[in-house]
Motif scaffolding. Structure first.
Motif, mmCIF file in Angstrom:
data_model
loop_
_atom_site.group_PDB
_atom_site.id
_atom_site.type_symbol
_atom_site.label_atom_id
_atom_site.label_comp_id
_atom_site.label_asym_id
_atom_site.label_seq_id
_atom_site.Cartn_x
_atom_site.Cartn_y
_atom_site.Cartn_z
ATOM 1 N N TYR A 1 2.305 6.200 12.055
ATOM 2 C CA TYR A 1 1.062 5.435 11.949
ATOM 3 C C TYR A 1 0.620 5.411 10.491
ATOM 4 N N PRO A 2 0.489 4.199 9.897
ATOM 5 C CA PRO A 2 0.281 4.112 8.447
ATOM 6 C C PRO A 2 -1.173 4.359 8.049
ATOM 7 N N PRO A 3 -1.414 5.156 7.021
ATOM 8 C CA PRO A 3 -2.755 5.225 6.445
ATOM 9 C C PRO A 3 -3.236 3.831 6.028
ATOM 10 N N ASP A 4 -4.551 3.676 5.970
ATOM 11 C CA ASP A 4 -5.189 2.391 5.674
ATOM 12 C C ASP A 4 -5.058 1.401 6.823
ATOM 13 N N GLY B 1 0.813 -1.207 0.000
ATOM 14 C CA GLY B 1 0.000 0.000 0.000
ATOM 15 C C GLY B 1 0.845 1.254 0.000
ATOM 16 N N PRO B 2 0.345 2.319 -0.642
ATOM 17 C CA PRO B 2 1.141 3.550 -0.759
ATOM 18 C C PRO B 2 1.363 4.250 0.573
ATOM 19 N N GLY B 3 0.381 4.185 1.477
ATOM 20 C CA GLY B 3 0.560 4.831 2.773
ATOM 21 C C GLY B 3 1.716 4.236 3.550
ATOM 22 N N TYR C 1 -3.062 9.275 11.451
ATOM 23 C CA TYR C 1 -2.315 8.952 10.233
ATOM 24 C C TYR C 1 -1.118 9.886 10.089
ATOM 25 N N ALA C 2 0.038 9.293 9.780
ATOM 26 C CA ALA C 2 1.282 10.010 9.478
ATOM 27 C C ALA C 2 1.942 10.619 10.707
#
Length: 460
Positions: free
Chosen positions: A439-442, A151-153, A337-338
């Motif tokens: 903290y990763p998105p998705d 995943g991109p996140g 996120y992020a």
């Protein structure tokens, strides 16, 4: 005879495999503690609503409303000094015949009378296809070179964790007095994809030496005389900023924070959140210098990314507060996120025997107040993935050597997780373990960081 056997085989139905067993809950008795420390004051431009973009327009604008055709689309929040910029959006083509790319533009404006330098300290942006498709990975994979991601996140967070600035980003952008510049102007293409859906995640850590306004915008690509797609120009982005309305379709309206009971709708984030890093010295007490390991066979956990209705009995909401936001978007940056977690655990074995200590990331079943004396998990695991991203662990190993490991972690809902590190700690031993991740998105919060002392056996 052969034809008869072949006909018989074709006529015999293939037995239907039995359905997989239903996940069953079990409880791991252990204490869950609030996480010490807290978020810093660095503002984060957080563009995540609408997550699924269907119409072009303004995703998030911190520009002043004066002179804009749609004043409600502008939040009037200037940045100066350190700030982060996070954008996470998905585009799906409205029909198989309409496969034009959607462009994501990040525009910055200097309202002052002197040039402003915007330093790009770290930055990365990736598409789901082809840069970082969602693939199945084991629960733990060593990731020393940053080549493991799903995943991109997760791929973006991995790059920023390593302090990287992706090729293609300028180290500095000079914005002239009263002028505009593009920090990012990139496509979300769908033409070759089946189904025609794609996503892009972006994170930039920035520092400006003067006041600037920032906006994230969505605009369809233009075609030249030969039918090739062209990226929107700076003038086209400026025109959209000044005349456009909020992009659609809008996400679900969040639950007001004063609502008690009923379903909680968190909503997607579009605004400026406060906080870039949660830094903590995890010790026995606020004034202590060490963290005493649990007794053999026992464990304790610290909540990670706890949120409203998901505090795991800690009474702690770690979610970043919103400084400005649109009325139909999230009241807090739920999920963080992020945001980077930088945790130091100064472990101490106060016993007179060698102890084996394991540190693990875990994804217990979400609860606000613990309904049982501990954390609830599933076995076997359900199919939903709740966490996928890279964690950095730094520690001194059992031979006295400093170690830095990057480990890609995948966890499903209710997964106990495997240890990130296991240490043999002699009596009186002190060992510093540092755990860092963005903290990763998705991903879906909350998680916990668990310290467990393994049960001794006769062989020990």
């Amino acid at each position: 005879m052969f034809a008869f056997l072949l006909t018989l085989a074709q006529a015999t139905p293939t037995p239907t495999p039995p359905p997989p067993p239903e996940p069953q809950e079990f409880v791991r008795p252990q204490e869950v503690r609030s996480l010490p420390g807290g978020l810093d004051q660095i503002p984060m431009f957080n563009s995540n609503s609408p997550e699924l973009v269907q119409t072009q327009g303004i995703l998030l604008s911190t520009f002043p409303a004066e002179g804009m055709e749609q004043p409600a689309a502008h939040l009037n929040f200037p940045f100066e000094g350190r700030f982060d910029l996070f954008a996470h959006h998905v585009y799906r083509a409205p029909s198989p015949e309409e496969l034009t790319s959607l462009y994501l533009g990040i525009i910055v404006h200097n309202p002052g009378s002197q040039p402003v330098a915007v330093d790009v300290l770290q930055a990365a942006t990736y598409l789901s296809q082809p840069d970082a498709p969602f693939i199945d990975l084991p629960a733990l994979v060593e990731n020393p070179l940053g080549e493991v991601y799903a995943g991109p996140g997760g791929r973006v967070m991995n790059d920023i964790l390593r302090g990287q600035r992706q090729e293609g980003f300028s180290p500095q952008v000079i914005v002239p007095p009263g002028g505009y510049e593009m920090l990012l102007n990139v496509p979300i293409p769908v033409e070759t994809l089946d189904p025609p859906i794609n996503g892009r995640s972006t994170l930039m850590r920035l520092r400006s030496d003067g006041r600037v306004y920032v906006a994230s915008l969505a605009l369809f690509a233009r075609e030249d005389e030969t039918g090739n797609e062209q990226a929107p120009t700076l003038d086209e982005w400026r025109s959209l900023l000044q005349t456009g309305s909020l992009a659609g379709a809008r996400d679900r309206t969040p639950t007001p924070p004063d609502q008690t009971g009923g379903q909680v709708v968190y909503g997607r984030v579009a605004g400026v959140a406060q906080g870039s890093v949660w830094e903590a010295q995890v010790a026995d007490s606020p004034n202590a210098l060490t963290l005493s390991i649990p007794a053999p066979g026992e464990a304790f956990s610290y909540g990670l990314s706890t949120l409203v209705a998901g505090r795991l009995g800690t009474n702690q909401v770690q979610t970043a507060p919103m400084l400005v936001r649109y009325p139909d978007t999230a009241y807090q940056a739920h999920g963080n996120y992020a945001i980077q977690y930088s945790l130091s655990l100064p472990l101490h074995n106060p016993t007179d025997q060698t102890q084996q200590v394991a540190i693990a990331l875990q994804t217990p079943i979400k609860e606000d107040l613990l309904s049982q004396n501990g954390l609830r998990f599933f076995k076997p695991l359900p199919t939903q993935t709740f966490f996928r991203g890279t964690v950095r662990v730094r520690y001194t190993d059992d031979r006295g050597l400093p170690r830095t490991r990057y480990i890609h972690v995948v966890q499903r809902r209710g997964q106990q997780g495997e240890p990130l590190v296991t240490l043999e700690m002699p009596e009186g031993d002190r060992r510093l373990v540092q755990v860092d991740f963005l903290y990763p998105p998705d991903s879906t919060p909350p998680q916990v960081l668990t310290v467990q002392t393994l049960e001794r056996t006769d062989s020990n």
